[in-house]
Design a protein around this motif. Structure first.
Motif, PDB file in Angstrom:
ATOM      1  N   SER A   1       0.833  -1.207   0.000  1.00 54.32           N
ATOM      2  CA  SER A   1       0.000   0.000   0.000  1.00 54.32           C
ATOM      3  C   SER A   1       0.862   1.248   0.000  1.00 54.32           C
ATOM      4  N   GLY A   2       2.039   1.173   0.640  1.00 53.34           N
ATOM      5  CA  GLY A   2       2.956   2.316   0.611  1.00 53.34           C
ATOM      6  C   GLY A   2       3.447   2.611  -0.790  1.00 53.34           C
ATOM      7  N   GLN A   3       3.768   1.561  -1.546  1.00 51.88           N
ATOM      8  CA  GLN A   3       4.210   1.754  -2.922  1.00 51.88           C
ATOM      9  C   GLN A   3       3.061   2.246  -3.787  1.00 51.88           C
ATOM     10  N   ARG A   4       1.855   1.705  -3.538  1.00 52.16           N
ATOM     11  CA  ARG A   4       0.681   2.157  -4.274  1.00 52.16           C
ATOM     12  C   ARG A   4       0.431   3.636  -4.048  1.00 52.16           C
ATOM     13  N   HIS A   5       0.553   4.074  -2.782  1.00 48.10           N
ATOM     14  CA  HIS A   5       0.371   5.497  -2.474  1.00 48.10           C
ATOM     15  C   HIS A   5       1.397   6.338  -3.232  1.00 48.10           C
ATOM     16  N   ALA A   6       2.660   5.896  -3.228  1.00 44.75           N
ATOM     17  CA  ALA A   6       3.713   6.660  -3.900  1.00 44.75           C
ATOM     18  C   ALA A   6       3.434   6.763  -5.397  1.00 44.75           C
ATOM     19  N   ASP A   7       2.995   5.659  -6.006  1.00 41.46           N
ATOM     20  CA  ASP A   7       2.729   5.672  -7.448  1.00 41.46           C
ATOM     21  C   ASP A   7       1.566   6.601  -7.785  1.00 41.46           C
ATOM     22  N   GLN A   8       0.475   6.487  -7.018  1.00 48.86           N
ATOM     23  CA  GLN A   8      -0.691   7.321  -7.310  1.00 48.86           C
ATOM     24  C   GLN A   8      -0.403   8.781  -7.003  1.00 48.86           C
ATOM     25  N   ARG A   9       0.413   9.033  -5.996  1.00 48.70           N
ATOM     26  CA  ARG A   9       0.792  10.416  -5.683  1.00 48.70           C
ATOM     27  C   ARG A   9       1.569  11.030  -6.842  1.00 48.70           C
ATOM     28  N   GLN A  10       2.494  10.277  -7.425  1.00 42.42           N
ATOM     29  CA  GLN A  10       3.275  10.791  -8.542  1.00 42.42           C
ATOM     30  C   GLN A  10       2.394  11.075  -9.754  1.00 42.42           C
ATOM     31  N   ARG A  11       1.423  10.197 -10.014  1.00 38.03           N
ATOM     32  CA  ARG A  11       0.509  10.445 -11.127  1.00 38.03           C
ATOM     33  C   ARG A  11      -0.327  11.700 -10.870  1.00 38.03           C
ATOM     34  N   PHE A  12      -0.746  11.862  -9.634  1.00 34.47           N
ATOM     35  CA  PHE A  12      -1.533  13.040  -9.273  1.00 34.47           C
ATOM     36  C   PHE A  12      -0.704  14.315  -9.448  1.00 34.47           C
ATOM     37  N   LEU A  13       0.536  14.293  -8.976  1.00 39.62           N
ATOM     38  CA  LEU A  13       1.404  15.468  -9.101  1.00 39.62           C
ATOM     39  C   LEU A  13       1.659  15.815 -10.563  1.00 39.62           C
ATOM     40  N   LYS A  14       1.814  14.806 -11.395  1.00 39.98           N
ATOM     41  CA  LYS A  14       2.088  15.057 -12.803  1.00 39.98           C
ATOM     42  C   LYS A  14       0.863  15.633 -13.512  1.00 39.98           C
ATOM     43  N   ARG A  15      -0.316  15.078 -13.230  1.00 44.17           N
ATOM     44  CA  ARG A  15      -1.533  15.513 -13.937  1.00 44.17           C
ATOM     45  C   ARG A  15      -1.939  16.923 -13.546  1.00 44.17           C
ATOM     46  N   TRP A  16      -1.783  17.289 -12.272  1.00 43.88           N
ATOM     47  CA  TRP A  16      -2.330  18.546 -11.771  1.00 43.88           C
ATOM     48  C   TRP A  16      -1.242  19.463 -11.225  1.00 43.88           C
ATOM     49  N   ARG A  17      -0.091  19.467 -11.879  1.00 41.15           N
ATOM     50  CA  ARG A  17       1.087  20.188 -11.390  1.00 41.15           C
ATOM     51  C   ARG A  17       0.803  21.659 -11.072  1.00 41.15           C
ATOM     52  N   ASP A  18       0.220  22.400 -12.014  1.00 46.21           N
ATOM     53  CA  ASP A  18      -0.002  23.828 -11.795  1.00 46.21           C
ATOM     54  C   ASP A  18      -1.047  24.085 -10.713  1.00 46.21           C
ATOM     55  N   ALA A  19      -2.126  23.299 -10.712  1.00 42.23           N
ATOM     56  CA  ALA A  19      -3.165  23.483  -9.699  1.00 42.23           C
ATOM     57  C   ALA A  19      -2.630  23.174  -8.311  1.00 42.23           C
ATOM     58  N   ILE A  20      -1.774  22.170  -8.200  1.00 45.37           N
ATOM     59  CA  ILE A  20      -1.204  21.811  -6.894  1.00 45.37           C
ATOM     60  C   ILE A  20      -0.311  22.931  -6.385  1.00 45.37           C
ATOM     61  N   ALA A  21       0.484  23.522  -7.268  1.00 46.47           N
ATOM     62  CA  ALA A  21       1.369  24.613  -6.841  1.00 46.47           C
ATOM     63  C   ALA A  21       0.579  25.868  -6.512  1.00 46.47           C
ATOM     64  N   ASN A  22      -0.576  26.064  -7.160  1.00 46.18           N
ATOM     65  CA  ASN A  22      -1.335  27.304  -6.974  1.00 46.18           C
ATOM     66  C   ASN A  22      -2.826  26.999  -6.915  1.00 46.18           C
ATOM     67  N   ASP A  23      -3.248  26.488  -5.773  1.00 40.53           N
ATOM     68  CA  ASP A  23      -4.671  26.223  -5.555  1.00 40.53           C
ATOM     69  C   ASP A  23      -5.427  27.539  -5.744  1.00 40.53           C
ATOM     70  N   PRO A  24      -6.344  27.614  -6.714  1.00 37.97           N
ATOM     71  CA  PRO A  24      -7.020  28.890  -6.984  1.00 37.97           C
ATOM     72  C   PRO A  24      -7.982  29.319  -5.890  1.00 37.97           C
ATOM     73  N   TYR A  25      -8.283  28.435  -4.932  1.00 41.66           N
ATOM     74  CA  TYR A  25      -9.251  28.771  -3.877  1.00 41.66           C
ATOM     75  C   TYR A  25      -8.597  28.818  -2.500  1.00 41.66           C
ATOM     76  N   PHE A  26      -7.263  28.953  -2.487  1.00 43.96           N
ATOM     77  CA  PHE A  26      -6.514  29.048  -1.235  1.00 43.96           C
ATOM     78  C   PHE A  26      -5.605  30.259  -1.336  1.00 43.96           C
ATOM     79  N   HIS A  27      -5.517  31.037  -0.268  1.00 44.99           N
ATOM     80  CA  HIS A  27      -4.774  32.296  -0.378  1.00 44.99           C
ATOM     81  C   HIS A  27      -3.273  32.044  -0.506  1.00 44.99           C
ATOM     82  N   PRO A  28      -2.608  32.680  -1.485  1.00 45.14           N
ATOM     83  CA  PRO A  28      -1.184  32.415  -1.705  1.00 45.14           C
ATOM     84  C   PRO A  28      -0.268  32.930  -0.615  1.00 45.14           C
ATOM     85  N   ALA A  29      -0.767  33.765   0.304  1.00 43.91           N
ATOM     86  CA  ALA A  29       0.080  34.203   1.418  1.00 43.91           C
ATOM     87  C   ALA A  29       0.193  33.131   2.494  1.00 43.91           C
ATOM     88  N   PHE A  30      -0.692  32.135   2.471  1.00 44.63           N
ATOM     89  CA  PHE A  30      -0.706  31.123   3.518  1.00 44.63           C
ATOM     90  C   PHE A  30       0.316  30.025   3.237  1.00 44.63           C
TER      91      PHE A  30
END
Length: 619
Positions: free
Chosen positions: A580-609
């Motif tokens: 399950s640890g390896q599964r989490h790592a694999d799915q996390r990497q896919r998530f980071l790759k697909r949504w890279r810009d949104a993850i770095a800059n959540d449009p509904y979260f204040h960038p000063a936080f």
């Protein structure tokens, strides 16, 4: 599976070309133009073909600071982020972070700092970075004055903040106010005369014709041709780009006019532009921030309103910069929950999908709360059974299948949460789908009415609830992208009854994602995006990915604080394994790759936080 935007191609600028700081703890300072929205840059370390990424603080005050270690032998590069071009971004001289300074900062948050240093020494890089981020970066909101002073820079009209030809000739931003005789307007005027862009005007309304004529002879006001004293707000026939209301004594940040004009010109479909402010603090000469977060459901408070609205009415955009320094405190905001309308009487039929395997105690509690404690007239429950073998659980499934409101759907095979939910959802016919974990208990008889009412409103996509741990603390109040590097629950662990920063825990508001432990969505929208992505995110991140795909098609994800349930979090999964640890790592990497810009800059979260803290702290 539809709705995922192709990732933006980052622009990697080299940092530390000669590797003078390799293996060193450093303080990295960088600046970005006031004419672009503040976004979080990304730092990339490349070593032996492997890449590691760090989301950096956003330069909301013109510059930002990151403290950390450059790995020995790694190439270091920085991406300024979406909307920031290379000529509008600057990395300032790097400073070595002395061990005494590092230790002093770690001591400010002893648990996080010391644990982080130990993990770093043991080679546990990801864990150490999360812990040390709290100690090295985060500042409490009460430290706003010091935090801002270290990051504030003045506009650079010949450099990062140079005006385009279109800006230099744009229609002005009109600032308006009443009580024209108030002496505070002199201070406001001084702040306007210090603007980096001269395209502004100040329209002050006096108390009648006599005061108007008197003030027109005032030397301070009469000497400035961009000031107009009128007896009525409708008296000025000049053309302006947008209008901003002020109070006497308010000061306008020197980059404000340029930032407003730049944003309106860059985004022609914007009708109103909200922004941040600060106000006098409790201690003399101190200030405290009024970050416009979370965004309320309707346009509230001060904003720059475009004089000629775009076709269709236009949209509201938030510029996450402090543009106004208030002369007096804003005052308390009323509870938005008091203004929520009662649920519609025309509520849809609902299919509640409950995945389960064994654990009859959990399933019984969940089903009891659905079938006996939930007041909803058009309720169907689809129990998705993923190879239950426990004899007590089998007998219970047989017993509830006799209820006409319940269908038990076998979904055999390896545990794939997304596939189980998709299969069960396809067996229903109701207008609305609600995905509910079998370890969730409804405690409010009207919870489903409220959830359904919001989910059926035009423009809304996924809708989530406030979930509590059994002991009473908050487990879910919306998901923030980038938190701890990928995504996480904000305000996790907050006490029941807390209202949060600017009533964030009491205000229904838009978020990037909500948890699949309790998620409502119209069946038509679920089908439009192809349901949960069972191929890429079998167990984790499937709920966040669904919300982001809905958002990409214009369907808002909404968190509603008055829908309250108890979540016995992941109680049916058991202990994590190596697999399950390896599964989490694999799915996390896919998530980071697909949504890279949104993850770095959540449009509904204040960038000063900070993205290292589950409560609002300055980054």
């Amino acid at each position: 599976m539809t709705g995922a935007r192709p990732p933006r191609e980052p622009v990697w600028l080299p940092v530390d070309r000669d590797r003078r700081f390799a293996g060193r703890w450093v303080e990295l300072t960088y600046a970005a133009s006031f004419l672009a929205d503040p976004v979080r840059p990304t730092l990339r370390f490349t070593l032996a073909g492997a890449e590691e990424y760090v989301i950096l603080p956003a330069p909301v005050c013109g510059r930002a600071i990151w403290r950390g270690r450059f790995p020995a032998g790694a190439e270091v590069a920085i991406d300024p982020g979406p909307g920031v071009t290379q000529d509008r971004f600057r990395v300032e001289p790097i400073r070595v972070l002395a061990m005494t300074s590092l230790a002093a900062r770690a001591a400010r948050s002893p648990r996080a700092g010391l644990v982080g240093l130990v993990q770093h020494a043991a080679g546990r890089r990801e864990g150490s970075r999360r812990k040390l981020a709290v100690a090295l970066h985060d500042e409490p909101l009460e430290s706003y004055d010091l935090w801002r002073r270290a990051r504030r820079r003045e506009p650079e009209p010949a450099g990062l903040d140079r005006l385009s030809d279109d800006m230099a000739t744009a229609a002005p931003i009109r600032f308006t106010g009443v009580d024209a005789g108030h002496r505070g307007w002199r201070e406001t005027l001084i702040s306007l005369q210090r603007q980096s862009c001269p395209r502004w005007e100040l329209l002050l309304v006096a108390a009648g014709e006599r005061e108007t004529e008197t003030l027109k002879r005032d030397s301070a006001l009469a000497a400035e041709p961009r000031v107009a004293i009128v007896a009525s707000a409708a008296a000025s026939g000049s053309v302006s780009l947008a209008t901003v209301a002020l109070e006497a004594g308010d000061r306008v940040a020197p980059e404000a006019v340029a930032a407003l004009i730049s944003t309106f010109q860059r985004e022609p479909d914007i009708a109103a532009l909200t922004f941040d402010e600060d106000e006098p603090g409790i201690v003399a000469r101190s200030r405290r921030p009024l970050f416009r977060w979370p965004q309320p459901p309707a346009l509230e408070g001060r904003a720059a309103r475009r004089s000629a609205a775009p076709p269709g009415g236009g949209r509201v955009h938030h510029l996450a910069r402090v543009l106004i320094y208030r002369a007096r405190p804003e005052g308390e905001r009323s509870s938005p929950l008091a203004h929520l309308p009662a649920p519609s009487s025309d509520l849809p039929s609902v299919d509640v999908v409950v995945p389960t395997r064994d654990r009859p105690d959990m399933l019984m509690r969940c089903m009891e709360s659905l079938l006996k404690k939930t007041n909803y007239p058009r309720l169907n429950v689809i129990v998705a059974d993923n190879d239950t073998v426990d004899p007590v659980a089998r007998r219970y499934l047989d017993s509830i299948a006799a209820d006409p409101r319940v269908s038990v759907v076998p979904v055999p095979g390896a545990f794939n949460f997304a596939a189980i939910c998709n299969t069960a959802a396809a067996r229903g016919k109701s207008e609305l789908l609600v995905f509910l974990n079998n370890d969730v208990e409804a405690i409010d008889p009207g919870w489903l009415e409220k959830l359904a009412d919001t989910a059926m409103q035009p423009g809304n996509g996924a809708v989530g609830a406030k979930l509590f741990y059994p002991a009473g603390g908050i487990q879910h109040a919306g998901i923030v992208l980038g938190l701890h590097g990928a995504a996480g629950h904000f305000y996790r662990g907050a006490k029941r009854g807390e209202t949060g920063y600017r009533r964030a825990l009491a205000m229904p508001h838009r978020v990037a994602a909500v948890t699949g432990a309790c998620l409502a969505v119209r069946r038509s929208l679920f089908a439009e995006v192809g349901g949960f992505d069972e191929a890429s995110f079998a167990v984790e991140f499937n709920d966040i990915d669904l919300c982001l795909r809905l958002d990409a098609l214009g369907h808002a994800t909404v968190w509603r604080p008055d829908v309250e349930l108890v979540h016995f979090e992941s109680a049916t999964r058991g202990r994590p394994s190596l697999a399950s640890g390896q599964r989490h790592a694999d799915q996390r990497q896919r998530f980071l790759k697909r949504w890279r810009d949104a993850i770095a800059n959540d449009p509904y979260f204040h960038p000063a936080f900070s993205l290292a803290s589950e409560t609002p702290r300055l980054a």
